[in-house]
Scaffold this active site. Structure first.
Site, mmCIF file in Angstrom:
data_model
loop_
_atom_site.group_PDB
_atom_site.id
_atom_site.type_symbol
_atom_site.label_atom_id
_atom_site.label_comp_id
_atom_site.label_asym_id
_atom_site.label_seq_id
_atom_site.Cartn_x
_atom_site.Cartn_y
_atom_site.Cartn_z
ATOM 1 N N GLY A 1 -7.172 9.045 0.478
ATOM 2 C CA GLY A 1 -7.652 10.328 1.455
ATOM 3 C C GLY A 1 -7.953 11.247 0.889
ATOM 4 O O GLY A 1 -8.085 12.448 1.719
ATOM 5 N N GLU B 1 -3.654 2.760 -6.898
ATOM 6 C CA GLU B 1 -4.146 3.712 -6.296
ATOM 7 C C GLU B 1 -3.286 4.715 -6.201
ATOM 8 O O GLU B 1 -2.068 4.814 -5.727
ATOM 9 C CB GLU B 1 -4.057 3.054 -4.683
ATOM 10 C CG GLU B 1 -5.092 1.861 -4.421
ATOM 11 C CD GLU B 1 -5.402 1.914 -2.978
ATOM 12 O OE1 GLU B 1 -6.408 2.070 -2.499
ATOM 13 O OE2 GLU B 1 -4.455 1.951 -2.037
ATOM 14 N N HIS C 1 0.764 -1.249 0.009
ATOM 15 C CA HIS C 1 0.168 -0.058 -0.016
ATOM 16 C C HIS C 1 0.852 1.233 0.010
ATOM 17 O O HIS C 1 2.200 1.361 0.557
ATOM 18 C CB HIS C 1 -0.862 0.090 1.335
ATOM 19 C CG HIS C 1 -1.999 1.073 1.181
ATOM 20 N ND1 HIS C 1 -1.615 2.373 1.569
ATOM 21 C CD2 HIS C 1 -3.295 1.101 0.932
ATOM 22 C CE1 HIS C 1 -2.720 3.013 1.616
ATOM 23 N NE2 HIS C 1 -3.783 2.521 0.821
#
Ligand code: PGA
Length: 227
Positions: free
Chosen positions: A158, A152, A103
């Site tokens: 976010g 991502e 991630h």
């Protein structure tokens, strides 16, 4: 009814990445609502990736719930041994079926490299835990054992801006995935941003951060994955 799936793969994946947000009270509340309102679809798998210490609570409540699975948010690059503080894949409970690896936050805050990602994927694969490998762009490496590959972009995680669908499709093309590797999108996924991705028929699922902390928001996304 047309189901949102790509290729001849009939399953759509919704991966809930809880990061390090949820308290134990929060888990209990989440479970109460989720169990009450979840209606399984044979076309959607929901994979919940909580902090490791909350896995057991989730497993005890969700064991027999159809098409809901558990995953981890990371694993050690090392095998079982003298590695203080690590959680090797070999020590994960057998109900853990998926693992997020690489991630962007792990790469940013913990200095994870593509080499670490490759090692971690190997550790998961050896335990037949399916790796969900996150890439920030097509410049990141996708190890061959990766089963789900989540694009991502850092600018979307976010934020209040999901990547344009065309950008995701272009990245997918540049990743040169094999027929067995499924393309997932993540970054500001919520009930208002999924439509274009679903309609494009180019994504096999979503990696959801903030919106997965609210079971109703997650279920609302699930309902939009069937058009
Ligand atoms: P977000 O996070 O949905 O809150 O943007 C996604 C992620 O980091 O996996």
């Amino acid at each position: 009814m047309i189901f949102c799936m790509s290729y001849n793969v009939s399953m759509f994946y919704l991966i809930a990445n809880w990061k390090a947000h949820m308290t134990q009270d929060g888990v209990n509340e989440w479970l109460k609502i989720f169990k009450n309102e979840y209606v399984p679809s044979e076309h959607i798998s929901i994979i919940i990736c909580p902090p490791i210490i909350q896995l057991e609570t989730l497993a005890s409540h969700l064991e027999s719930v159809k098409n809901v699975f558990l995953g981890v948010q990371d694993t050690s690059r090392f095998p079982r041994g003298s590695f203080t503080g690590e959680t090797p894949a070999e020590l994960l409970p057998t109900y853990v079926r998926y693992g997020i690896i690489g991630h962007a936050e792990r790469r940013q805050y913990f200095g994870e490299t593509n080499t670490d990602v490759a090692e971690k994927v190997k550790q998961l694969a050896a335990r037949t835990i399916k790796p969900i490998v996150c890439v920030r762009s097509s410049a990141d490496t996708v190890p061959s054992q990766s089963q789900l590959v989540a694009y991502e972009p850092e600018s979307s995680i976010g934020s209040d801006r999901a990547a344009p669908v065309e950008e995701a499709v272009e990245t997918k093309k540049n990743l040169h995935l094999t027929a067995e590797q499924l393309f997932i999108y993540g970054g500001n996924v919520n009930k208002d941003t999924v439509h274009g991705f679903v309609k494009s028929n180019e994504v096999s699922g979503f990696l959801v951060g903030r919106a997965s902390l609210n079971p109703r928001d997650l279920l609302s996304i699930a309902s939009k994955c069937v058009v």
